[in-house]
Design a protein around this motif. Sequence first.
Motif, PDB file in Angstrom:
ATOM      1  N   TRP A  61      34.545  31.268  49.335  1.00 20.08           N
ATOM      2  CA  TRP A  61      33.417  32.165  49.191  1.00 20.08           C
ATOM      3  C   TRP A  61      32.258  31.548  49.969  1.00 20.08           C
ATOM      4  N   ILE A  62      31.879  32.174  51.069  1.00 19.59           N
ATOM      5  CA  ILE A  62      30.823  31.619  51.914  1.00 19.59           C
ATOM      6  C   ILE A  62      29.474  31.958  51.282  1.00 19.59           C
ATOM      7  N   ILE A  63      28.732  30.934  50.916  1.00 18.78           N
ATOM      8  CA  ILE A  63      27.497  31.094  50.147  1.00 18.78           C
ATOM      9  C   ILE A  63      26.302  30.723  51.012  1.00 18.78           C
ATOM     10  N   ALA A  64      25.280  31.582  51.008  1.00 24.64           N
ATOM     11  CA  ALA A  64      24.083  31.380  51.818  1.00 24.64           C
ATOM     12  C   ALA A  64      23.304  30.165  51.333  1.00 24.64           C
ATOM     13  N   PRO A  65      22.439  29.614  52.189  1.00 27.30           N
ATOM     14  CA  PRO A  65      21.643  28.447  51.789  1.00 27.30           C
ATOM     15  C   PRO A  65      20.769  28.699  50.558  1.00 27.30           C
ATOM     16  N   ASP A  66      20.427  29.969  50.279  1.00 25.57           N
ATOM     17  CA  ASP A  66      19.618  30.244  49.092  1.00 25.57           C
ATOM     18  C   ASP A  66      20.423  30.160  47.801  1.00 25.57           C
ATOM     19  N   GLY A  67      21.744  29.972  47.923  1.00 30.64           N
ATOM     20  CA  GLY A  67      22.597  29.826  46.755  1.00 30.64           C
ATOM     21  C   GLY A  67      22.872  31.112  46.013  1.00 30.64           C
ATOM     22  N   LYS A  68      22.344  32.226  46.483  1.00 29.85           N
ATOM     23  CA  LYS A  68      22.477  33.491  45.757  1.00 29.85           C
ATOM     24  C   LYS A  68      23.380  34.487  46.489  1.00 29.85           C
ATOM     25  N   ARG A  69      23.156  34.665  47.788  1.00 30.09           N
ATOM     26  CA  ARG A  69      23.945  35.624  48.555  1.00 30.09           C
ATOM     27  C   ARG A  69      25.299  35.012  48.928  1.00 30.09           C
ATOM     28  N   PHE A  70      26.295  35.867  49.084  1.00 25.04           N
ATOM     29  CA  PHE A  70      27.625  35.375  49.419  1.00 25.04           C
ATOM     30  C   PHE A  70      28.378  36.413  50.239  1.00 25.04           C
ATOM     31  N   VAL A  71      29.449  35.945  50.900  1.00 29.59           N
ATOM     32  CA  VAL A  71      30.423  36.801  51.572  1.00 29.59           C
ATOM     33  C   VAL A  71      31.813  36.288  51.227  1.00 29.59           C
ATOM     34  N   TYR A  72      32.695  37.207  50.905  1.00 30.22           N
ATOM     35  CA  TYR A  72      34.105  36.850  50.773  1.00 30.22           C
ATOM     36  C   TYR A  72      34.906  37.764  51.679  1.00 30.22           C
ATOM     37  N   ALA A  73      35.869  37.209  52.397  1.00 31.44           N
ATOM     38  CA  ALA A  73      36.788  38.000  53.212  1.00 31.44           C
ATOM     39  C   ALA A  73      38.176  37.405  53.087  1.00 31.44           C
ATOM     40  N   GLY A  74      39.177  38.260  52.997  1.00 29.64           N
ATOM     41  CA  GLY A  74      40.529  37.737  52.913  1.00 29.64           C
ATOM     42  C   GLY A  74      41.538  38.797  52.544  1.00 29.64           C
ATOM     43  N   LEU A  75      42.735  38.329  52.221  1.00 30.83           N
ATOM     44  CA  LEU A  75      43.835  39.189  51.817  1.00 30.83           C
ATOM     45  C   LEU A  75      43.928  39.209  50.297  1.00 30.83           C
ATOM     46  N   THR A  76      44.250  40.364  49.751  1.00 31.45           N
ATOM     47  CA  THR A  76      44.339  40.459  48.295  1.00 31.45           C
ATOM     48  C   THR A  76      45.445  39.574  47.745  1.00 31.45           C
ATOM     49  N   GLU A  77      46.501  39.347  48.530  1.00 35.15           N
ATOM     50  CA  GLU A  77      47.614  38.533  48.038  1.00 35.15           C
ATOM     51  C   GLU A  77      47.230  37.075  47.818  1.00 35.15           C
ATOM     52  N   TRP A  78      46.097  36.641  48.388  1.00 34.91           N
ATOM     53  CA  TRP A  78      45.645  35.268  48.156  1.00 34.91           C
ATOM     54  C   TRP A  78      45.128  35.067  46.727  1.00 34.91           C
ATOM     55  N   GLY A  79      44.774  36.153  46.067  1.00 33.21           N
ATOM     56  CA  GLY A  79      44.319  36.062  44.682  1.00 33.21           C
ATOM     57  C   GLY A  79      42.937  35.464  44.496  1.00 33.21           C
ATOM     58  N   GLN A  80      42.127  35.430  45.541  1.00 27.96           N
ATOM     59  CA  GLN A  80      40.797  34.830  45.438  1.00 27.96           C
ATOM     60  C   GLN A  80      39.733  35.810  44.959  1.00 27.96           C
ATOM     61  N   TYR A  81      39.852  37.077  45.356  1.00 23.51           N
ATOM     62  CA  TYR A  81      38.736  37.994  45.103  1.00 23.51           C
ATOM     63  C   TYR A  81      38.440  38.216  43.611  1.00 23.51           C
ATOM     64  N   PRO A  82      39.406  38.112  42.677  1.00 20.87           N
ATOM     65  CA  PRO A  82      39.039  38.261  41.262  1.00 20.87           C
ATOM     66  C   PRO A  82      38.458  36.984  40.656  1.00 20.87           C
ATOM     67  N   ARG A  83      38.375  35.906  41.443  1.00 19.35           N
ATOM     68  CA  ARG A  83      37.971  34.603  40.900  1.00 19.35           C
ATOM     69  C   ARG A  83      36.757  34.037  41.649  1.00 19.35           C
ATOM     70  N   PRO A  84      35.613  34.709  41.619  1.00 15.95           N
ATOM     71  CA  PRO A  84      34.425  34.182  42.289  1.00 15.95           C
ATOM     72  C   PRO A  84      33.948  32.911  41.607  1.00 15.95           C
ATOM     73  N   PRO A  85      33.230  32.058  42.338  1.00 18.97           N
ATOM     74  CA  PRO A  85      32.754  30.811  41.724  1.00 18.97           C
ATOM     75  C   PRO A  85      31.705  31.036  40.638  1.00 18.97           C
ATOM     76  N   ARG A  86      31.018  32.206  40.690  1.00 18.36           N
ATOM     77  CA  ARG A  86      30.032  32.577  39.671  1.00 18.36           C
ATOM     78  C   ARG A  86      30.110  34.086  39.467  1.00 18.36           C
ATOM     79  N   PRO A  87      29.615  34.590  38.357  1.00 13.98           N
ATOM     80  CA  PRO A  87      29.635  36.042  38.141  1.00 13.98           C
ATOM     81  C   PRO A  87      28.902  36.788  39.260  1.00 13.98           C
ATOM     82  N   ILE A  88      29.452  37.923  39.639  1.00 11.97           N
ATOM     83  CA  ILE A  88      28.907  38.714  40.738  1.00 11.97           C
ATOM     84  C   ILE A  88      27.884  39.708  40.213  1.00 11.97           C
ATOM     85  N   GLY A  89      26.771  39.820  40.956  1.00 11.30           N
ATOM     86  CA  GLY A  89      25.788  40.851  40.669  1.00 11.30           C
ATOM     87  C   GLY A  89      26.024  42.049  41.575  1.00 11.30           C
ATOM     88  N   LYS A  90      24.995  42.428  42.329  1.00 10.48           N
ATOM     89  CA  LYS A  90      25.148  43.544  43.260  1.00 10.48           C
ATOM     90  C   LYS A  90      26.116  43.167  44.374  1.00 10.48           C
TER      91      LYS A  90
END
Length: 421
Positions: free
Chosen positions: A359-388
Amino acid sequence: AAVSSEYVLLGGGGGGRARYPLKGRVYLDPKGVWCDAGGPCLIFFHSAFQLITLVAQDKPEAVRTVQAIARAGSGLRLFTRIGADFDVMGRHPYFSDTYWGKGNREIDTTMCSDHLIETLDLCGDHGLKVCLTMGSLSKTDQIEYDFHMLVADLVVDSGHQETVAIAEHRNEPDQTSQYRGDPPKAWELAKRTMQDFKAKVGCVITGGSWGDNDLVLVSADGMDAMDHHANRSPTAEHVRHVHTVWNTYKYNGRSTKGIWRGEDPGPNDPYVENTRPQPHASIGGDMYIGNNDPDYQFADTMVAAFTGQAQCWLNGPAVRQYCPIDSTTWGFTECPELLHTFMPKDVGVWAMQTPNPSWIIAPDGKRFVYAGLTEWGQYPRPPRPIGKRIVVTAAGLLNEGSGPVVLPEGVKSLLIVGEFA
């Protein structure tokens, strides 16, 4: 600048300028982040191997090719020599005698010398940046060095230093040079040649190796960027390699070089793929192991971008261009449009500072980007709860909301851009 009157007469007046223009010189900052005059940027080029050939032999199609790329993107990668002197050391006369059509699609030194400036004029008139590369053998190192210096002088004499953004010594130097059996000699020749090229032109120079291994960094010694041609399978394995090269060299601190993806695979569809036993099975299927799947193309594009890599998309027609460059199925317009619409353009800066490699996290620690394949199983497991957040797939914007991401059946790849709660 106005489009040259010559191109207007050829039907080029309606082609317009680059849809996603890069401003001024393209360069790498000290941490290997890709930038233009406006700061950190996203770089997505299209391949047009034969553009010099078309300028020499079929000017209307050359103009149409540049217009198509300008309507879709930012720049293109062309060959200054290709197929020439493949008889050196007896290697693969097949390529020059059959595949390259007995000279019909061979670019030699004379053709480059006669038509490179005209080709760069055409690109510059449409606001496109250019990557130069080569796919030929040379009878001596001096002949090869002199050729690159000739190209450099043509660029400088024509005032196209800003047009030429990137220069490769050759396409896959340890695979396609006269030193195919001795990669260190190929890399050393590339290093000393391209450092002198950069001294003249001032562009980003790259060195590279085929594959996802330790040779990628070694082969780029003395260069600004590593030219990475990853595993060419049209599957999850290719996308994994796109992420792995960044994780291995950049995230883990082994290199501050940029990463340039000189040949990321697009489709051959609707053309039959041409292979060595049948090099003329179709007029447009020249992409080696084409990627006809929009989900994997989308993942490839977004994973490369959110890890700060510059990329060049390749489809079948771009190799020998016996048919229109934009005549394949999904990707020519869709990949750059989705990229520039939804990806933060300064994500390369985020990638250099993120505490999390998935999960690529901006220097402000708040904004993020995730990109990948669903089969990797990463998208349901963010490092912190997701807001907008927004969720994007190859079909476009899937939804916009907040909280955990729930996907419908059949989604293979995704992009999430948002903020943590």
